[in-house]
Motif scaffolding. Structure first.
Motif, short mmCIF file in Angstrom:
data_model
loop_
_atom_site.label_atom_id
_atom_site.label_comp_id
_atom_site.label_asym_id
_atom_site.label_seq_id
_atom_site.Cartn_x
_atom_site.Cartn_y
_atom_site.Cartn_z
N TYR A 128 36.01 41.39 -3.90
CA TYR A 128 35.34 41.82 -5.13
C TYR A 128 34.80 43.25 -5.05
CZ TYR A 128 35.31 36.74 -5.64
OH TYR A 128 35.66 35.42 -5.70
N LEU A 129 35.07 43.96 -3.96
CA LEU A 129 34.45 45.27 -3.75
C LEU A 129 34.81 46.29 -4.83
CD1 LEU A 129 34.74 45.67 0.14
CD2 LEU A 129 32.68 45.29 -1.21
N ALA A 130 35.96 46.15 -5.45
CA ALA A 130 36.38 47.11 -6.48
C ALA A 130 35.96 46.71 -7.89
CB ALA A 130 37.90 47.30 -6.43
N ARG A 131 35.37 45.52 -8.02
CA ARG A 131 34.96 45.05 -9.35
C ARG A 131 33.59 45.59 -9.72
NH1 ARG A 131 36.53 38.61 -9.89
NH2 ARG A 131 38.67 38.76 -9.10
N LYS A 132 33.30 45.53 -11.02
CA LYS A 132 31.98 45.89 -11.52
C LYS A 132 31.18 44.62 -11.80
CE LYS A 132 33.28 50.41 -13.32
NZ LYS A 132 33.36 51.30 -14.49
N PRO A 133 29.85 44.71 -11.83
CA PRO A 133 29.01 43.50 -11.97
C PRO A 133 29.37 42.60 -13.14
CG PRO A 133 27.66 45.37 -11.36
CD PRO A 133 29.04 45.91 -11.61
N LYS A 134 29.82 43.18 -14.26
CA LYS A 134 30.12 42.36 -15.43
C LYS A 134 31.28 41.40 -15.19
CE LYS A 134 33.20 45.73 -17.68
NZ LYS A 134 33.39 46.57 -18.89
N ALA A 135 32.09 41.68 -14.18
CA ALA A 135 33.24 40.82 -13.86
C ALA A 135 32.90 39.76 -12.81
CB ALA A 135 34.40 41.68 -13.36
N LEU A 136 31.61 39.63 -12.49
CA LEU A 136 31.19 38.68 -11.46
C LEU A 136 30.35 37.56 -12.06
CD1 LEU A 136 29.97 41.20 -8.71
CD2 LEU A 136 32.25 40.17 -8.93
N SER A 137 30.33 36.42 -11.37
CA SER A 137 29.46 35.31 -11.77
C SER A 137 28.02 35.61 -11.30
CB SER A 137 29.93 34.01 -11.14
OG SER A 137 29.75 34.05 -9.72
N GLY A 138 27.08 34.79 -11.74
CA GLY A 138 25.68 34.97 -11.34
C GLY A 138 25.50 34.88 -9.84
#
Length: 371
Positions: A128-138
C-alpha cells in the motif's frame, strides 16, 4: 527507550478552579505498556498531552528517563504520538506520510526509504506504500499512523484512543496487533482509552483516573481481583460488578431476604460515618446457583437473559420487602449462568457469593475494607 515519571503533575485550565489533572504521581518502567483509563473528562487525555508537551504543566514535573521535560518543546522530547483521527496528509502517499517527519528532520532519502520499508513490513503495509489515505480502510489508515510513529524510533510511544474510529470487529484485531507490536519493539508506551476491555487485554499495568485523580494503578489482574475502591470495582470488568450499599445488623449484611455473615476484619474496619451500612460488591461470575435452604443465599427474580453462545448472563431484581436491602446500583443484579440451562423470565432463582469473592467497601468513603 526510557522510563516516564509524573511527579505531582497538575493541569488547571484557565477559568476552571478544579484541576483537570490533580497532582498525578505515576512511574512507567522502560519498555512497559501502560494504559490510562477512565470515564470521559477524567483527565487521561490531558495527562497524555502534558507528557507530549501539548498541554502546560501548572505544577509538578514530568521526566522521560532522567531528563526533566516539563518545559521542553514537543519536538525535542523524542516521543511519537498516534491520534484517534489518524491525522494523515490526504495528498501524500502512504510512504510519504510515514516518512514525512524524517524528511522535515533532514534525514537522507535512502535512510528514510529504508526505515519506511522496515516499518511497512512490520505492519503488513508493503503493497500500500504508493496509495493515498482515501484508498485505504480505517484499519489500514491506523496502521499507517502507527508506521509514522515507528519510523521515528522514539523513546516513548503515546497513543490517544487510536481505535475509537474503528468498527467493533476491527478494534479487536487491531488491539491485538498493537499489543503484539509493542512487545516486539519494546518501546515504552502510554495508551489512553475509555474502554476497560482494551485496558484489560492490552496493558502490562492499568492506571484508573476519575475527576483528575489517580484511583489505582496495577496489573489487570490486581485491579480486577482487588479494586482499591468502589469506583474502580464498577469501572473494571464487563459486565460490571454488582454493587450496592446495604444495612449491617448483628454482624451480618442484609442482602434482600438474606443475611450474609461478615468477617471480624470487615466489622472492625467500619466507622461511625458508615452509619451501620456497608457497600458490597460481587462480580457476575462470582455467583453460584443455590436453593432457598442454602446458607447466605438470596432470591433474584429474572427479568431477561442474554445468551451469548459460550456464556449467558441473567439480569434480575434482588427480592425483598425492604428497599434498603435490595438497592443495587443500576437497579439490576447480573449473574453468569449455564448457557445450556438458562432461567426463564419471571422465574425466581437463588444465588450465593462464592467464599472469598465478596468485595467490601466503606459506605462513607468507598475505600476497600480488609477481607
Amino acid at each position: 527507550m526510557a522510563t516516564v515519571t509524573f511527579e505531582d503533575a497538575t493541569r488547571i485550565y484557565p477559568g476552571n478552579p478544579k484541576p483537570a489533572v490533580d497532582h498525578l504521581n505515576l512511574h512507567i518502567e522502560d519498555g512497559e505498556f501502560l494504559v490510562l483509563v477512565g470515564p470521559s473528562g477524567c483527565g487521561k487525555s490531558t495527562s497524555l498531552r502534558m507528557l507530549a508537551g501539548l498541554e502546560e504543566v501548572n505544577d509538578g514535573r514530568i521526566l522521560i528517563g532522567e531528563r526533566d521535560v516539563t518545559d521542553v518543546q514537543p519536538k525535542d522530547r523524542d516521543i511519537a504520538m498516534v491520534f484517534q483521527n489518524y491525522a494523515l496528509y490526504p495528498h501524500m502517499t502512504v510512504a510519504d506520510n510515514m516518512g514525512f517527519a524524517l524528511k522535515i528532520a533532514g534525514m537522507p532519502k535512502d535512510q528514510i526509504r529504508k526505515r519506511v520499508e522496515e516499518a511497512a513490513k512490520i505492519l503488513d503495509l508493503e503493497e500500500y506504500l504508493a496509495r493515498k489515505p482515501k484508498a485505504l480502510s480505517g484499519g489500514q489508515r491506523q496502521r499507517v499512523a502507527m508506521g509514522r510513529a515507528i519510523v521515528r524510533q522514539p523513546r516513548v510511544f503515546l497513543m490517544d484512543e487510536p481505535l475509537s474510529n474503528l468498527d467493533a470487529k476491527l478494534r479487536v484485531s487491531t488491539r491485538t496487533q498493537i499489543a503484539s507490536l509493542q512487545r516486539r519493539l519494546g518501546v515504552t508506551t502510554v495508551y489512553v482509552t475509555h474502554d476497560q476491555t482494551e485496558a484489560l487485554t492490552m496493558g502490562d499495568r492499568i492506571a484508573v483516573l476519575k475527576d483528575g485523580l489517580l484511583q489505582q494503578v496495577g496489573s489487570p489482574l490486581v485491579l480486577y481481583d482487588k479494586p482499591a475502591n468502589a469506583f474502580v470495582a464498577t469501572f473494571i470488568g464487563s459486565p460490571a460488578m454488582n454493587i450496592g450499599t446495604f444495612p449491617v445488623k448483628d454482624g451480618e449484611v442484609l442482602l434482600g431476604e438474606s443475611k450474609v455473615p461478615l468477617s471480624r476484619a470487615v466489622l472492625d474496619a467500619m466507622t461511625p460515618e458508615d452509619e451501620n451500612k456497608l457497600t458490597v460488591g460481587f462480580r457476575p461470575e462470582n455467583l453460584e446457583a443455590a436453593t432457598a435452604q442454602t446458607p447466605g443465599s438470596f432470591p433474584v427474580e429474572i427479568d431477561i437473559v442474554e445468551e451469548l453462545g459460550s456464556d449467558a448472563y441473567a439480569y434480575g431484581t434482588l427480592k425483598g420487602s425492604d428497599p434498603a436491602t435490595t438497592g443495587l446500583q443500576g437497579g439490576s443484579l447480573i449473574a453468569r449462568v449455564d448457557p445450556r440451562a438458562v432461567p426463564r423470565k419471571g422465574e425466581t432463582v437463588y444465588f450465593t457469593v462464592r467464599e472469598g469473592e465478596q468485595h467490601n467497601f466503606s459506605a462513607s468513603t468507598g475505600d476497600r475494607l480488609p477481607d
